[in-house]
Enzyme design. Structure first.
Site, mmCIF file in Angstrom:
data_model
loop_
_atom_site.group_PDB
_atom_site.id
_atom_site.type_symbol
_atom_site.label_atom_id
_atom_site.label_comp_id
_atom_site.label_asym_id
_atom_site.label_seq_id
_atom_site.Cartn_x
_atom_site.Cartn_y
_atom_site.Cartn_z
ATOM 1 N N HIS A 1 -10.584 54.039 7.636
ATOM 2 C CA HIS A 1 -10.894 54.746 6.394
ATOM 3 C C HIS A 1 -11.602 53.741 5.480
ATOM 4 O O HIS A 1 -11.303 52.548 5.525
ATOM 5 C CB HIS A 1 -9.567 55.192 5.775
ATOM 6 N N ASP B 1 -2.764 49.913 7.891
ATOM 7 C CA ASP B 1 -2.941 51.055 7.003
ATOM 8 C C ASP B 1 -2.048 52.156 7.563
ATOM 9 O O ASP B 1 -2.342 52.745 8.613
ATOM 10 C CB ASP B 1 -4.419 51.452 7.001
ATOM 11 N N GLN C 1 -1.493 57.384 7.322
ATOM 12 C CA GLN C 1 -1.318 58.563 8.188
ATOM 13 C C GLN C 1 -0.119 58.444 9.114
ATOM 14 O O GLN C 1 0.178 59.405 9.826
ATOM 15 C CB GLN C 1 -2.593 58.793 9.022
ATOM 16 N N LYS D 1 0.738 62.045 0.643
ATOM 17 C CA LYS D 1 0.545 62.555 2.004
ATOM 18 C C LYS D 1 1.881 62.806 2.698
ATOM 19 O O LYS D 1 1.916 63.198 3.859
ATOM 20 C CB LYS D 1 -0.271 61.551 2.822
ATOM 21 N N CYS E 1 -14.195 59.982 4.785
ATOM 22 C CA CYS E 1 -14.222 58.583 4.304
ATOM 23 C C CYS E 1 -14.300 57.621 5.487
ATOM 24 O O CYS E 1 -13.690 56.540 5.455
ATOM 25 C CB CYS E 1 -13.015 58.257 3.435
HETATM 26 N N1 PMP Z 1 -6.198 55.302 4.874
HETATM 27 C C1 PMP Z 1 -6.099 56.421 5.599
HETATM 28 C C2 PMP Z 1 -5.924 56.304 7.092
HETATM 29 C C3 PMP Z 1 -6.158 57.666 4.971
HETATM 30 O O1 PMP Z 1 -6.060 58.779 5.683
HETATM 31 C C4 PMP Z 1 -6.312 57.716 3.565
HETATM 32 C C5 PMP Z 1 -6.407 59.044 2.844
HETATM 33 N N2 PMP Z 1 -7.295 59.943 3.424
HETATM 34 C C6 PMP Z 1 -6.394 56.515 2.861
HETATM 35 C C7 PMP Z 1 -6.325 55.336 3.542
HETATM 36 C C8 PMP Z 1 -6.549 56.489 1.380
HETATM 37 O O2 PMP Z 1 -5.458 57.105 0.764
HETATM 38 P P1 PMP Z 1 -5.491 57.367 -0.799
HETATM 39 O O3 PMP Z 1 -6.688 58.234 -1.049
HETATM 40 O O4 PMP Z 1 -4.201 58.057 -1.077
HETATM 41 O O5 PMP Z 1 -5.628 56.052 -1.468
#
Ligand code: PMP
Length: 420
Positions: free
Chosen positions: A126, A203, A206, A229, A377
């Site tokens: 991401h 990270d 998920q 999430k 993203c």
């Molecule tokens: N890393 C991963 C794997 C994600 O799925 C996401 C959210 N889509 C993020 C980071 C970023 O999370 P946040 O927008 O809550 O900061």
């Protein structure tokens, strides 16, 4: 026939938002990887905080101040327990995963990385676990090595491990991809990285919501995740690192709460976690996050995983049977969390006949079905897959087989629109 282990119908009753109709249809929410819905216990916890507890933390001598401080520090303790961390001292509350990773890159990264040091990451991250490292490399002279994934979007862990060398100081890798759902064997990466003296930041945005996550067992050094999430509120996230890693990390933001002593021309810093949490924190949402963690554990984290795995297996089997659908990521559903990314083609033999996922998403929305479409993203991954975007269905504990039926029926109808 049901492989699904949770009673999603009963669980759905805990989520008031799911009772509504959208465009005259039952809401089928398949976008929990973007943000999950909130059970009534979390909604009530936010309300209860403002009705009964609200005061600033770590400041007053009055009763409400003590109550708010106890609730906020209790939330820190609860998060530590949820992820198997031995102490709450190095649980840092942030706004979200993005802020958590940026915090670590700005503090530890800038203090520890030197020109020529290497940060290893992957092409499927991401942007939140890529851009902060690009910025950190630019600021420190460290080298960012981005390990490519295959054309199917799958990361070869051998390739990742090969990229970790004597100059590697940090491996920043996702536990679970938000596009392909791929779950990575972090224990193996950690073993390899630690042998070469590198730290591992996972990270876990998920994975924390969907898999049993135990930082001590995985052996990772740093994790980052977002409450929103995992049934919790928006605006609250977590950075956890082994306490010795954060012990000498310089501050992120300067201001109230993070200092020990202040003179007009200089200051000294508080110990962690306060040093890394300047200003009034998001107290209410941290406290309500406890209700979310209680909810997930009450439901059973292994049961949530099994439930999602069954839904993903069924979805993939039904999508793969459609020659005009292409599914991305691991072929074996057991290698995935509750995420399926795919694209729809008007002509199964013609890659140029891609029906843009935005159109697919809009047509599904007309039937009350919420999926995510776009680059998620993850622009480097989209380029590797050679697509502008994908559709993505993501499942959580409140989904069931009727949602899979709705998705498949909706895709048939969406494609028909384009054949006319
Ligand atoms: N890393 C991963 C794997 C994600 O799925 C996401 C959210 N889509 C993020 C980071 C970023 O999370 P946040 O927008 O809550 O900061």
């Amino acid at each position: 026939m049901s492989l699904v282990r949770l009673d999603a119908t009963a669980l759905r009753a805990d989520f008031p938002i799911l009772e509504q109709t959208v465009h005259g249809h039952r809401l089928v929410y398949l976008d929990s990887a973007a943000t999950s819905q909130k059970p009534v216990s979390v909604i009530d916890a936010i309300s209860r905080f403002y009705r009964e507890i609200n005061a600033n933390v770590h400041r007053g001598v009055h009763t409400l101040g003590d109550r708010a401080t106890d609730a906020y520090e209790g939330a820190r303790e609860r998060v530590a327990r949820f992820i198997g961390a031995p102490t709450r001292r190095s649980v840092i509350f942030t706004r979200n995963t993005t802020e958590a990773i940026n915090l670590f890159a700005r503090t530890w990264g800038r203090a520890h990385l030197r020109p020529g040091d290497e940060i290893v990451t992957t092409e499927l991250e991401h942007h939140s676990n890529l851009v902060p490292w690009q910025m950190c490399a630019a600021a420190t002279g460290a080298v960012l090595r981005v390990v490519p994934v295959g054309e199917d979007g799958v990361l070869d862990l051998d390739r990742l491990c090969e990229a970790i060398g004597a100059r590697t100081k940090l491996v920043a890798v996702t536990h679970c991809s938000n596009v392909t759902g791929a779950i990575h064997d972090l224990e193996r990466v950690v073993h390899h990285a630690h042998d070469r003296g590198a730290l591992v930041l996972a990270d876990t945005a998920q994975s924390a919501p969907h898999l049993p996550l135990d930082v001590a067992k995985l052996g990772v050094d740093v994790v980052a995740f977002s409450a929103h999430k995992m049934c919790g509120p928006t605006g609250i996230g977590v950075l956890w690192a082994r306490p010795e890693i954060l012990a000498d990390a310089p501050p992120f933001l300067g201001g109230g709460s993070m200092i020990h002593e202040v003179w007009p021309d200089r200051s000294t810093w508080a110990e962690i976690p306060a040093r890394l949490e300047a200003g009034t924190p998001n107290i209410a949402d941290a406290v309500a996050f406890v209700a979310a963690l209680d909810y997930l554990e009450g439901t059973g984290r292994a049961a949530i995983r099994a439930h999602e795995r069954a839904l993903v297996a069924e979805t993939m089997a039904r999508l793969v049977a459609l020659p005009w659908v292409r599914v991305y990521g691991p072929a074996d559903p057991t290698d995935r969390s509750g995420v399926v990314a795919f694209n729809v083609f008007a002509d199964p033999r013609d890659a140029e006949s891609l029906i843009h996922p935005h159109d697919v998403g809009t047509l599904l929305d007309a039937r009350g079905i919420a999926i995510r479409v776009g680059n998620h993203c993850c622009q480097p991954l989209m380029r590797r897959l050679d697509v502008p975007a994908t559709a993505r269905a993501s499942f959580y504990l409140y989904n069931d087989e009727s949602d899979v039926d709705a998705l498949i029926d909706g895709l048939h109808a969406a494609r028909k629109t384009f054949l006319r």
